[in-house]
Design an enzyme around this catalytic site. Sequence first.
Site, PDB file in Angstrom:
ATOM      1  CE1 TYR A  70      -3.736  -2.373   0.168  1.00  0.00           C
ATOM      2  CE2 TYR A  70      -2.757  -3.209   2.188  1.00  0.00           C
ATOM      3  CZ  TYR A  70      -3.680  -3.321   1.168  1.00  0.00           C
ATOM      4  OH  TYR A  70      -4.543  -4.385   1.147  1.00  0.00           O
TER       5      TYR A  70
ATOM      6  CG  ASN B  38     -10.027   1.601  -1.188  1.00  0.00           C
ATOM      7  OD1 ASN B  38     -10.505   0.467  -1.092  1.00  0.00           O
ATOM      8  ND2 ASN B  38      -8.727   1.828  -1.170  1.00  0.00           N
TER       9      ASN B  38
ATOM     10  CG  HIS C 116     -12.669  -8.498  -1.815  1.00  0.00           C
ATOM     11  ND1 HIS C 116     -12.424  -8.179  -3.136  1.00  0.00           N
ATOM     12  CD2 HIS C 116     -11.708  -7.850  -1.082  1.00  0.00           C
ATOM     13  CE1 HIS C 116     -11.343  -7.402  -3.187  1.00  0.00           C
ATOM     14  NE2 HIS C 116     -10.893  -7.193  -1.969  1.00  0.00           N
TER      15      HIS C 116
ATOM     16  CG  ASP D 177     -28.210  -4.442  -2.466  1.00  0.00           C
ATOM     17  OD1 ASP D 177     -27.899  -4.847  -3.613  1.00  0.00           O
ATOM     18  OD2 ASP D 177     -28.700  -5.181  -1.600  1.00  0.00           O
TER      19      ASP D 177
ATOM     20  CG  HIS E  33      -9.633  -1.705  -5.195  1.00  0.00           C
ATOM     21  ND1 HIS E  33     -10.146  -1.900  -3.933  1.00  0.00           N
ATOM     22  CD2 HIS E  33     -10.628  -1.951  -6.070  1.00  0.00           C
ATOM     23  CE1 HIS E  33     -11.416  -2.279  -4.054  1.00  0.00           C
ATOM     24  NE2 HIS E  33     -11.730  -2.312  -5.337  1.00  0.00           N
TER      25      HIS E  33
ATOM     26  CB  SER F 175      -3.062  -3.257  -3.931  1.00  0.00           C
ATOM     27  OG  SER F 175      -4.341  -3.763  -3.569  1.00  0.00           O
TER      28      SER F 175
ATOM     29  NE  ARG G  16      -6.038  -9.186  -0.744  1.00  0.00           N
ATOM     30  CZ  ARG G  16      -6.373  -8.789   0.493  1.00  0.00           C
ATOM     31  NH1 ARG G  16      -7.341  -7.919   0.667  1.00  0.00           N
ATOM     32  NH2 ARG G  16      -5.730  -9.251   1.549  1.00  0.00           N
TER      33      ARG G  16
HETATM   34  O1  CA2 Z   1      -5.958  -2.051  -2.608  1.00  0.00           O
HETATM   35  C1  CA2 Z   1      -6.875  -1.551  -1.956  1.00  0.00           C
HETATM   36  O2  CA2 Z   1      -7.061  -0.333  -1.877  1.00  0.00           O
HETATM   37  C2  CA2 Z   1      -7.814  -2.457  -1.134  1.00  0.00           C
HETATM   38  O3  CA2 Z   1      -9.134  -1.950  -1.267  1.00  0.00           O
HETATM   39  C3  CA2 Z   1      -7.349  -2.365   0.307  1.00  0.00           C
HETATM   40  C4  CA2 Z   1      -8.111  -3.307   1.249  1.00  0.00           C
HETATM   41  C5  CA2 Z   1      -8.127  -4.723   0.695  1.00  0.00           C
HETATM   42  O4  CA2 Z   1      -8.939  -5.551   1.522  1.00  0.00           O
HETATM   43  C6  CA2 Z   1      -8.640  -4.778  -0.726  1.00  0.00           C
HETATM   44  O5  CA2 Z   1      -8.574  -6.103  -1.188  1.00  0.00           O
HETATM   45  C7  CA2 Z   1      -7.803  -3.885  -1.632  1.00  0.00           C
HETATM   46  C8  CA2 Z   1      -7.459  -3.362   2.618  1.00  0.00           C
HETATM   47  C9  CA2 Z   1      -7.327  -2.053   3.285  1.00  0.00           C
HETATM   48  C10 CA2 Z   1      -6.436  -2.234   4.477  1.00  0.00           C
HETATM   49  O6  CA2 Z   1      -5.496  -1.218   4.463  1.00  0.00           O
HETATM   50  C11 CA2 Z   1      -4.394  -1.327   5.241  1.00  0.00           C
HETATM   51  C12 CA2 Z   1      -3.392  -0.440   4.973  1.00  0.00           C
HETATM   52  C13 CA2 Z   1      -2.234  -0.487   5.701  1.00  0.00           C
HETATM   53  C14 CA2 Z   1      -2.084  -1.426   6.711  1.00  0.00           C
HETATM   54  C15 CA2 Z   1      -3.088  -2.309   6.974  1.00  0.00           C
HETATM   55  C16 CA2 Z   1      -4.262  -2.259   6.245  1.00  0.00           C
END
Ligand code: CA2
Length: 151
Positions: free
Chosen positions: A24, A76, A82, A89, A102, A104, A113
């Site tokens: 991230y 986001n 998921h 909705d 997103h 990532s 994912r």
């Molecule tokens: O890539 C993305 O922005 C996601 O939406 C981020 C979500 C993940 O569940 C999606 O699959 C993709 C997770 C967000 C958690 O963010 C963190 C950031 C830093 C440390 C821990 C969690």
Amino acid sequence: MAKTIYVLNGPNLNLLGTREPKTYGHATLKDVEKLCREAGKRHEIAIAFHQSNHEGQLIDWIHEAGAKKAAGLVINPGGYTHSSVAIRDAVAAVDIPVIEVHISNIFAREDFRHFSHIAPVAKGTLSGFGIMGYALAIDGLAALNASERRS
Ligand code: CA2
């Protein structure tokens, strides 16, 4: 009256910049907010920026953006992407353009994912551009609004 774009961030995104930098990056959610406000200023569009770890709160903000006829909504949904039929909705129920973002590239990660409940009801999806994806989504919504005003 100035137009507004809502930018919503789902669960755990408050931790951005504190963990998992390989996935991230190092930017914090405050940095994302700054980036979004700068993009908004370029287009003379106000930004309503929010984060919540709670599904219902995210849904309330989606409804609010729809009721206020916002110029658009960037979301986001974090892990709810998921799993949440309820957020899907809510997005489907509002008559404003919604861009799913997103940080990532979710398609280059674990299989679970690869599926998004939100993508089929969003205007579009940006995945894998890092935090720049938020600014690109705001640029896209501003362009959509400008082209609607011309037609
Ligand atoms: O890539 C993305 O922005 C996601 O939406 C981020 C979500 C993940 O569940 C999606 O699959 C993709 C997770 C967000 C958690 O963010 C963190 C950031 C830093 C440390 C821990 C969690």
